[in-house]
Scaffold this motif. Structure first.
Motif, PDB file in Angstrom:
ATOM      1  N   PRO A 167      13.568  72.016   5.874  1.00 38.09           N
ATOM      2  CA  PRO A 167      12.970  73.173   5.200  1.00 38.09           C
ATOM      3  C   PRO A 167      11.974  73.891   6.103  1.00 38.09           C
ATOM      4  O   PRO A 167      11.466  73.326   7.072  1.00 38.09           O
ATOM      5  N   TYR A 213      15.584  78.558  -2.503  1.00 39.42           N
ATOM      6  CA  TYR A 213      15.035  77.394  -3.195  1.00 39.42           C
ATOM      7  C   TYR A 213      13.655  77.090  -2.649  1.00 39.42           C
ATOM      8  O   TYR A 213      13.459  76.985  -1.439  1.00 39.42           O
ATOM      9  N   TYR A 252      21.904  77.240  -0.961  1.00 43.81           N
ATOM     10  CA  TYR A 252      20.634  77.641  -0.330  1.00 43.81           C
ATOM     11  C   TYR A 252      20.822  78.832   0.613  1.00 43.81           C
ATOM     12  O   TYR A 252      20.477  78.775   1.786  1.00 43.81           O
ATOM     13  N   SER A 284       9.533  74.399   1.575  1.00 41.76           N
ATOM     14  CA  SER A 284       8.779  73.337   0.910  1.00 41.76           C
ATOM     15  C   SER A 284       7.314  73.468   1.312  1.00 41.76           C
ATOM     16  O   SER A 284       6.981  73.374   2.495  1.00 41.76           O
ATOM     17  N   TYR A 341      15.736  77.209   2.211  1.00 44.32           N
ATOM     18  CA  TYR A 341      15.011  76.125   1.557  1.00 44.32           C
ATOM     19  C   TYR A 341      13.611  76.078   2.155  1.00 44.32           C
ATOM     20  O   TYR A 341      13.445  75.931   3.359  1.00 44.32           O
ATOM     21  N   SER A 349      18.449  73.359   4.291  1.00 45.61           N
ATOM     22  CA  SER A 349      18.593  72.218   3.382  1.00 45.61           C
ATOM     23  C   SER A 349      17.245  71.538   3.159  1.00 45.61           C
ATOM     24  O   SER A 349      16.270  71.844   3.847  1.00 45.61           O
ATOM     25  N   SER A 350      17.223  70.592   2.241  1.00 45.18           N
ATOM     26  CA  SER A 350      15.991  69.847   1.988  1.00 45.18           C
ATOM     27  C   SER A 350      15.613  68.986   3.193  1.00 45.18           C
ATOM     28  O   SER A 350      14.451  68.618   3.352  1.00 45.18           O
ATOM     29  N   SER A 398      10.410  74.420  -3.011  1.00 50.79           N
ATOM     30  CA  SER A 398       9.953  73.116  -3.465  1.00 50.79           C
ATOM     31  C   SER A 398       8.488  72.974  -3.105  1.00 50.79           C
ATOM     32  O   SER A 398       8.079  73.304  -1.996  1.00 50.79           O
TER      33      SER A 398
END
Length: 176
Positions: A111, A172, A139, A147, A145, A107-108, A174
């Motif tokens: 990450p 995902y 995700y 980042s 996830y 999850s965000s 970011s």
């Protein structure tokens, strides 16, 4: 003087003797501090002993050679909440996953933020099957996830079925 005694609920995970702690195979453990024989304080820990070669730098990355180390790496991100920001990893062998996979960074909030070089190796047997209509089905990939991370030189083979943000390598990304 206050006297503190430390104990571990699982000597297989973490052994404490004479004030020294020795990391075992890792796992879930409760460490208890007893002060002056009266007051107790419990701390629940999830200890992962991945035993990587290397130091995690760009010139000497942590080396992942087995499925157990790969799963331990994922557990450190997901359960211990280590983002590995700025830390380098390299895959040394092709790895075949057995059983279900929980993505690295799900999850965000948790990450993966490091660098993973697949070293032109293949991770096969990736299997994720999430059919519920909840955010737990989002995700889903080898890396769920990331980042500010880099994932390079990697081939992934398998099957992923989920709700949103679904892929083979990275679901995902970011700020990457």
């Amino acid at each position: 003087d206050n006297q503190v005694a430390w104990t571990s609920s699982s000597n297989d995970a973490l052994s404490i003797q004479g004030g020294n702690a020795t990391l075992g195979q890792g796992g879930a453990v409760t460490v208890t501090a007893t002060i002056n024989g009266e007051y107790e304080r419990n701390v629940d820990l999830l200890i992962a002993n991945c035993a990587y070669a290397g130091t995690g730098t760009q010139l000497d990355p942590y080396i992942i050679t087995t499925e157990a180390q790969l799963r331990c790496f994922a557990s450190n991100v997901n359960d211990v909440h280590s983002t590995y920001s700025g830390v380098y990893f390299q895959l040394a062998n092709d790895i075949t996953l057995t059983g279900d996979w929980t993505p690295v960074g799900y999850s965000s909030s948790y990450p993966f933020q490091g660098h993973f070089d697949g070293n032109d190796k293949t991770i096969s047997g990736l299997y994720i099957y999430k059919t519920d209509n909840t955010t737990a089905s989002d995700y889903q990939a080898l890396f769920g996830y990331i980042s500010g991370a880099t994932i390079s030189n990697l081939t992934v083979e398998g099957s992923v079925r989920a709700r949103n943000y679904v892929a083979g390598i990275v679901a995902y990304a970011s700020a990457t």
